[in-house]
Design a protein around this motif. Sequence first.
Motif, PDB file in Angstrom:
ATOM      1  N   UNK A  96     -20.201 -31.718  42.635  1.00  8.67           N
ATOM      2  CA  UNK A  96     -20.771 -31.849  41.509  1.00  8.67           C
ATOM      3  C   UNK A  96     -21.229 -32.865  40.524  1.00  8.67           C
ATOM      4  N   UNK A  97     -21.123 -33.980  41.771  1.00 11.70           N
ATOM      5  CA  UNK A  97     -21.193 -34.950  40.288  1.00 11.70           C
ATOM      6  C   UNK A  97     -20.969 -35.013  39.735  1.00 11.70           C
ATOM      7  N   UNK A  98     -18.954 -34.966  39.481  1.00 11.85           N
ATOM      8  CA  UNK A  98     -18.721 -34.656  37.992  1.00 11.85           C
ATOM      9  C   UNK A  98     -18.573 -35.667  37.581  1.00 11.85           C
ATOM     10  N   UNK A  99     -18.123 -36.777  37.956  1.00 10.10           N
ATOM     11  CA  UNK A  99     -17.897 -37.910  37.529  1.00 10.10           C
ATOM     12  C   UNK A  99     -19.187 -38.810  37.777  1.00 10.10           C
ATOM     13  N   UNK A 100     -18.381 -40.420  36.654  1.00 13.25           N
ATOM     14  CA  UNK A 100     -19.183 -41.608  37.028  1.00 13.25           C
ATOM     15  C   UNK A 100     -18.456 -42.619  37.013  1.00 13.25           C
ATOM     16  N   UNK A 101     -17.525 -43.282  36.356  1.00  9.45           N
ATOM     17  CA  UNK A 101     -16.832 -44.756  36.801  1.00  9.45           C
ATOM     18  C   UNK A 101     -15.966 -43.924  36.772  1.00  9.45           C
ATOM     19  N   UNK A 126     -20.339 -22.348  28.215  1.00 12.39           N
ATOM     20  CA  UNK A 126     -19.442 -22.163  26.971  1.00 12.39           C
ATOM     21  C   UNK A 126     -18.241 -22.707  26.179  1.00 12.39           C
ATOM     22  N   UNK A 127     -17.935 -20.849  26.942  1.00 19.76           N
ATOM     23  CA  UNK A 127     -16.319 -21.214  27.373  1.00 19.76           C
ATOM     24  C   UNK A 127     -15.552 -22.389  27.968  1.00 19.76           C
ATOM     25  N   UNK A 128     -16.214 -22.800  29.249  1.00 19.53           N
ATOM     26  CA  UNK A 128     -15.752 -23.786  30.025  1.00 19.53           C
ATOM     27  C   UNK A 128     -16.100 -24.814  28.913  1.00 19.53           C
ATOM     28  N   UNK A 142     -20.707 -35.013  31.574  1.00 19.45           N
ATOM     29  CA  UNK A 142     -20.120 -33.180  31.419  1.00 19.45           C
ATOM     30  C   UNK A 142     -21.041 -31.537  31.853  1.00 19.45           C
ATOM     31  N   UNK A 143     -22.576 -32.062  31.917  1.00 20.94           N
ATOM     32  CA  UNK A 143     -23.149 -30.893  33.113  1.00 20.94           C
ATOM     33  C   UNK A 143     -22.435 -31.479  34.288  1.00 20.94           C
ATOM     34  N   UNK A 144     -21.592 -32.074  35.172  1.00 25.70           N
ATOM     35  CA  UNK A 144     -21.357 -32.211  36.346  1.00 25.70           C
ATOM     36  C   UNK A 144     -19.882 -31.526  35.806  1.00 25.70           C
ATOM     37  N   UNK A 145     -19.655 -32.014  35.127  1.00 29.79           N
ATOM     38  CA  UNK A 145     -17.856 -31.342  34.449  1.00 29.79           C
ATOM     39  C   UNK A 145     -17.959 -29.731  34.807  1.00 29.79           C
ATOM     40  N   UNK A 146     -18.864 -29.443  34.120  1.00 29.98           N
ATOM     41  CA  UNK A 146     -19.116 -27.832  33.660  1.00 29.98           C
ATOM     42  C   UNK A 146     -19.017 -27.220  34.356  1.00 29.98           C
ATOM     43  N   UNK A 147     -20.820 -27.599  35.346  1.00 30.65           N
ATOM     44  CA  UNK A 147     -20.547 -27.124  36.947  1.00 30.65           C
ATOM     45  C   UNK A 147     -19.108 -27.089  37.615  1.00 30.65           C
ATOM     46  N   UNK A 148     -18.278 -28.132  38.131  1.00 30.83           N
ATOM     47  CA  UNK A 148     -17.195 -28.356  38.603  1.00 30.83           C
ATOM     48  C   UNK A 148     -16.494 -27.431  38.745  1.00 30.83           C
ATOM     49  N   UNK A 149     -16.469 -26.612  37.292  1.00 33.08           N
ATOM     50  CA  UNK A 149     -15.132 -26.163  36.973  1.00 33.08           C
ATOM     51  C   UNK A 149     -15.524 -24.774  37.235  1.00 33.08           C
ATOM     52  N   UNK A 150     -16.774 -24.121  36.675  1.00 31.95           N
ATOM     53  CA  UNK A 150     -17.625 -23.085  37.196  1.00 31.95           C
ATOM     54  C   UNK A 150     -17.167 -22.593  38.627  1.00 31.95           C
ATOM     55  N   UNK A 151     -17.716 -23.714  39.597  1.00 22.58           N
ATOM     56  CA  UNK A 151     -17.562 -24.108  41.159  1.00 22.58           C
ATOM     57  C   UNK A 151     -16.136 -23.858  41.378  1.00 22.58           C
ATOM     58  N   UNK A 152     -15.434 -24.290  41.305  1.00 23.54           N
ATOM     59  CA  UNK A 152     -13.834 -24.106  41.223  1.00 23.54           C
ATOM     60  C   UNK A 152     -13.040 -23.076  40.869  1.00 23.54           C
ATOM     61  N   UNK A 153     -13.940 -22.389  39.883  1.00 24.99           N
ATOM     62  CA  UNK A 153     -13.573 -21.203  39.522  1.00 24.99           C
ATOM     63  C   UNK A 153     -13.695 -20.424  40.367  1.00 24.99           C
ATOM     64  N   UNK A 154     -15.105 -20.199  40.657  1.00 22.38           N
ATOM     65  CA  UNK A 154     -15.418 -19.370  41.829  1.00 22.38           C
ATOM     66  C   UNK A 154     -14.675 -19.754  43.053  1.00 22.38           C
TER      67      UNK A 154
END
Length: 164
Positions: A96-101, A126-128, A142-154
């Motif tokens: 989910x490209x949840x990081x840059x540096x 929002x909860x995440x 943050x958008x990638x981090x939120x999606x990564x947490x959703x994805x990992x939860x699933x």
Amino acid sequence: MTLSLSLTVNGDRHEVHLEDARPTLLDVLRERLGLVGTKKGCDRGQCGACTVLVDGRRINSCLTLAMSVDGAEITTIEGVARNGAMHPVQAAFIDNDAFQCGYCTPGQIMSAIGLIAEGEAGGDPERIREGMSGNLCRCAAYPGITEAVRDATERLSQNQRKSA
């Protein structure tokens, strides 16, 4: 006087001898055990770069005196992969490209693992975001981090269903 500290870190038992009771868990992990994946960001508990799990609960290791966790089970970013396979949260961060540096990524991943284990992530963005609010990202991934947490939860939920 030398103080003895006993920790299990990523499954390995460690006996650490300290000259005084002031070193933080972060400093013991990095300087005494050579586990530098846990980052020193603000050193004030405000950024979350130092997040680790202590007995399964996420904490800021920069605010935690090492002696206060004597006997605890510590998990750092170095200990989440198993048998050469990434943890589902690690894989989700990449997918989910949840990081840059990448500087905050170890703390973000540890916080996400803790959040999911606490049952607080769910699928609501929002909860995440609220659950991850103690971890800052200067690159604003943050958008990638939120999606990564959703994805990992699933992913983790599917793994549990397969195991049952």
